[in-house]
Write a protein that holds these residues in place. Structure first.
Motif, PDB file in Angstrom:
ATOM      1  N   PRO A 121       0.818  -1.230   0.000  1.00  0.00           N
ATOM      2  CA  PRO A 121       0.000   0.000   0.000  1.00  0.00           C
ATOM      3  C   PRO A 121       0.846   1.272   0.000  1.00  0.00           C
ATOM      4  O   PRO A 121       1.778   1.399   0.781  1.00  0.00           O
ATOM      5  CB  PRO A 121      -0.805  -0.118   1.299  1.00  0.00           C
ATOM      6  CG  PRO A 121      -0.822  -1.578   1.607  1.00  0.00           C
ATOM      7  CD  PRO A 121       0.477  -2.121   1.095  1.00  0.00           C
ATOM      8  N   GLY A 122       0.538   2.155  -0.931  1.00  0.00           N
ATOM      9  CA  GLY A 122       1.186   3.460  -0.993  1.00  0.00           C
ATOM     10  C   GLY A 122       2.596   3.452  -1.537  1.00  0.00           C
ATOM     11  O   GLY A 122       3.281   4.464  -1.474  1.00  0.00           O
ATOM     12  N   THR A 123       3.066   2.330  -2.073  1.00  0.00           N
ATOM     13  CA  THR A 123       4.442   2.235  -2.543  1.00  0.00           C
ATOM     14  C   THR A 123       4.487   2.215  -4.065  1.00  0.00           C
ATOM     15  O   THR A 123       3.702   1.529  -4.712  1.00  0.00           O
ATOM     16  CB  THR A 123       5.130   0.973  -1.976  1.00  0.00           C
ATOM     17  OG1 THR A 123       5.072   1.028  -0.544  1.00  0.00           O
ATOM     18  CG2 THR A 123       6.584   0.897  -2.404  1.00  0.00           C
ATOM     19  N   PHE A 166       7.078  14.193  -7.342  1.00  0.00           N
ATOM     20  CA  PHE A 166       6.152  13.076  -7.218  1.00  0.00           C
ATOM     21  C   PHE A 166       5.620  12.969  -5.788  1.00  0.00           C
ATOM     22  O   PHE A 166       4.406  12.833  -5.571  1.00  0.00           O
ATOM     23  CB  PHE A 166       6.827  11.762  -7.627  1.00  0.00           C
ATOM     24  CG  PHE A 166       5.959  10.559  -7.415  1.00  0.00           C
ATOM     25  CD1 PHE A 166       4.935  10.262  -8.298  1.00  0.00           C
ATOM     26  CD2 PHE A 166       6.154   9.728  -6.326  1.00  0.00           C
ATOM     27  CE1 PHE A 166       4.116   9.157  -8.104  1.00  0.00           C
ATOM     28  CE2 PHE A 166       5.346   8.617  -6.122  1.00  0.00           C
ATOM     29  CZ  PHE A 166       4.324   8.333  -7.009  1.00  0.00           C
ATOM     30  N   LEU A 167       6.505  13.029  -4.803  1.00  0.00           N
ATOM     31  CA  LEU A 167       6.063  12.905  -3.413  1.00  0.00           C
ATOM     32  C   LEU A 167       5.244  14.110  -2.963  1.00  0.00           C
ATOM     33  O   LEU A 167       4.327  13.970  -2.154  1.00  0.00           O
ATOM     34  CB  LEU A 167       7.264  12.673  -2.494  1.00  0.00           C
ATOM     35  CG  LEU A 167       7.940  11.314  -2.666  1.00  0.00           C
ATOM     36  CD1 LEU A 167       9.226  11.247  -1.840  1.00  0.00           C
ATOM     37  CD2 LEU A 167       6.998  10.171  -2.299  1.00  0.00           C
ATOM     38  N   ASP A 168       5.554  15.301  -3.478  1.00  0.00           N
ATOM     39  CA  ASP A 168       4.750  16.485  -3.151  1.00  0.00           C
ATOM     40  C   ASP A 168       3.325  16.337  -3.688  1.00  0.00           C
ATOM     41  O   ASP A 168       2.373  16.807  -3.076  1.00  0.00           O
ATOM     42  CB  ASP A 168       5.381  17.754  -3.730  1.00  0.00           C
ATOM     43  CG  ASP A 168       6.602  18.218  -2.953  1.00  0.00           C
ATOM     44  OD1 ASP A 168       6.829  17.735  -1.820  1.00  0.00           O
ATOM     45  OD2 ASP A 168       7.351  19.057  -3.493  1.00  0.00           O
ATOM     46  N   LYS A 169       3.175  15.694  -4.843  1.00  0.00           N
ATOM     47  CA  LYS A 169       1.864  15.514  -5.473  1.00  0.00           C
ATOM     48  C   LYS A 169       1.145  14.268  -4.965  1.00  0.00           C
ATOM     49  O   LYS A 169      -0.034  14.087  -5.248  1.00  0.00           O
ATOM     50  CB  LYS A 169       2.009  15.403  -7.007  1.00  0.00           C
ATOM     51  CG  LYS A 169       2.625  16.618  -7.648  1.00  0.00           C
ATOM     52  CD  LYS A 169       1.668  17.758  -7.676  1.00  0.00           C
ATOM     53  CE  LYS A 169       2.276  18.952  -8.400  1.00  0.00           C
ATOM     54  NZ  LYS A 169       1.424  20.114  -8.345  1.00  0.00           N
ATOM     55  N   SER A 170       1.847  13.421  -4.235  1.00  0.00           N
ATOM     56  CA  SER A 170       1.297  12.122  -3.832  1.00  0.00           C
ATOM     57  C   SER A 170       1.491  11.928  -2.335  1.00  0.00           C
ATOM     58  O   SER A 170       2.324  11.127  -1.904  1.00  0.00           O
ATOM     59  CB  SER A 170       1.998  10.997  -4.599  1.00  0.00           C
ATOM     60  OG  SER A 170       1.977  11.235  -5.976  1.00  0.00           O
ATOM     61  N   ALA A 171       0.737  12.650  -1.545  1.00  0.00           N
ATOM     62  CA  ALA A 171       0.894  12.625  -0.089  1.00  0.00           C
ATOM     63  C   ALA A 171       0.828  11.203   0.451  1.00  0.00           C
ATOM     64  O   ALA A 171      -0.008  10.400   0.045  1.00  0.00           O
ATOM     65  CB  ALA A 171      -0.181  13.487   0.556  1.00  0.00           C
ATOM     66  N   GLY A 172       1.749  10.887   1.348  1.00  0.00           N
ATOM     67  CA  GLY A 172       1.747   9.597   2.013  1.00  0.00           C
ATOM     68  C   GLY A 172       2.311   8.451   1.202  1.00  0.00           C
ATOM     69  O   GLY A 172       2.229   7.296   1.618  1.00  0.00           O
ATOM     70  N   LYS A 173       2.905   8.727   0.056  1.00  0.00           N
ATOM     71  CA  LYS A 173       3.450   7.669  -0.805  1.00  0.00           C
ATOM     72  C   LYS A 173       4.913   7.391  -0.456  1.00  0.00           C
ATOM     73  O   LYS A 173       5.611   8.219   0.118  1.00  0.00           O
ATOM     74  CB  LYS A 173       3.354   8.048  -2.286  1.00  0.00           C
ATOM     75  CG  LYS A 173       1.958   8.381  -2.756  1.00  0.00           C
ATOM     76  CD  LYS A 173       1.024   7.205  -2.662  1.00  0.00           C
ATOM     77  CE  LYS A 173      -0.322   7.575  -3.256  1.00  0.00           C
ATOM     78  NZ  LYS A 173      -1.435   6.899  -2.691  1.00  0.00           N
TER      79      LYS A 173
END
Length: 148
Positions: free
Chosen positions: A41-43, A82-89
């Motif tokens: 999940p989330g990866t 990518f991480l800024d646009k994909s919180a919690g990833k």
């Protein structure tokens, strides 16, 4: 950022695909970074390399365009976007060869202080045990999260 990076980056599909051009001694070489969802999940797995004509990524090619530091800095910038646009990833990656995994470990270690300003970085040892990244420790893969 300590190193210059390629600023002309094209992104597609919900910020999961990024293209840029490596410019160096061998000319212009199209590069692609792609984040693929994996079952954890989330990866997302980060794949990058030369852009092939069919839109795939050749992560075994050796371009030798003499801009490795600039390419790796560009991948760091792309990962932050990518991480800024994909919180919690979480981003997972490893080299396509043991030598490339070692190269990534060295690049992370050499730039760790700066990278830790934006990321939490884990190294995964043989057997799959992740722990906070430590310089000069051998890893088979890496996990990166946005620093909160």
């Amino acid at each position: 950022m300590k190193y210059d990076y390629y600023k002309e980056i094209t992104t597609y599909e919900d910020f999961e695909i990024y293209d840029f051009i490596s410019t160096g001694v061998k000319g212009d070489i199209a590069k692609r970074a792609r984040f693929d969802f994996v079952e954890e999940p989330g990866t997302y797995n980060l794949a990058f390399g030369d852009l092939m004509e069919d839109g795939g990524i050749d992560d075994y090619s050796i371009s030798d365009n003499k801009d490795m530091a600039k390419i790796l800095a560009t991948i760091a910038v792309i990962s932050k976007v990518f991480l800024d646009k994909s919180a919690g990833k979480t981003i997972s990656f490893r080299g396509s060869t043991a030598e490339r995994t070692r190269l990534y470990r060295m690049a992370i270690g050499n730039n760790l202080d700066e990278l830790l300003e934006s990321f939490v970085i884990y190294g995964v040892q043989k057997g799959g045990t992740p722990g906070l990244f430590i310089r000069n420790k051998e890893y088979v893969a890496f996990l990166v999260e946005k620093k909160l």
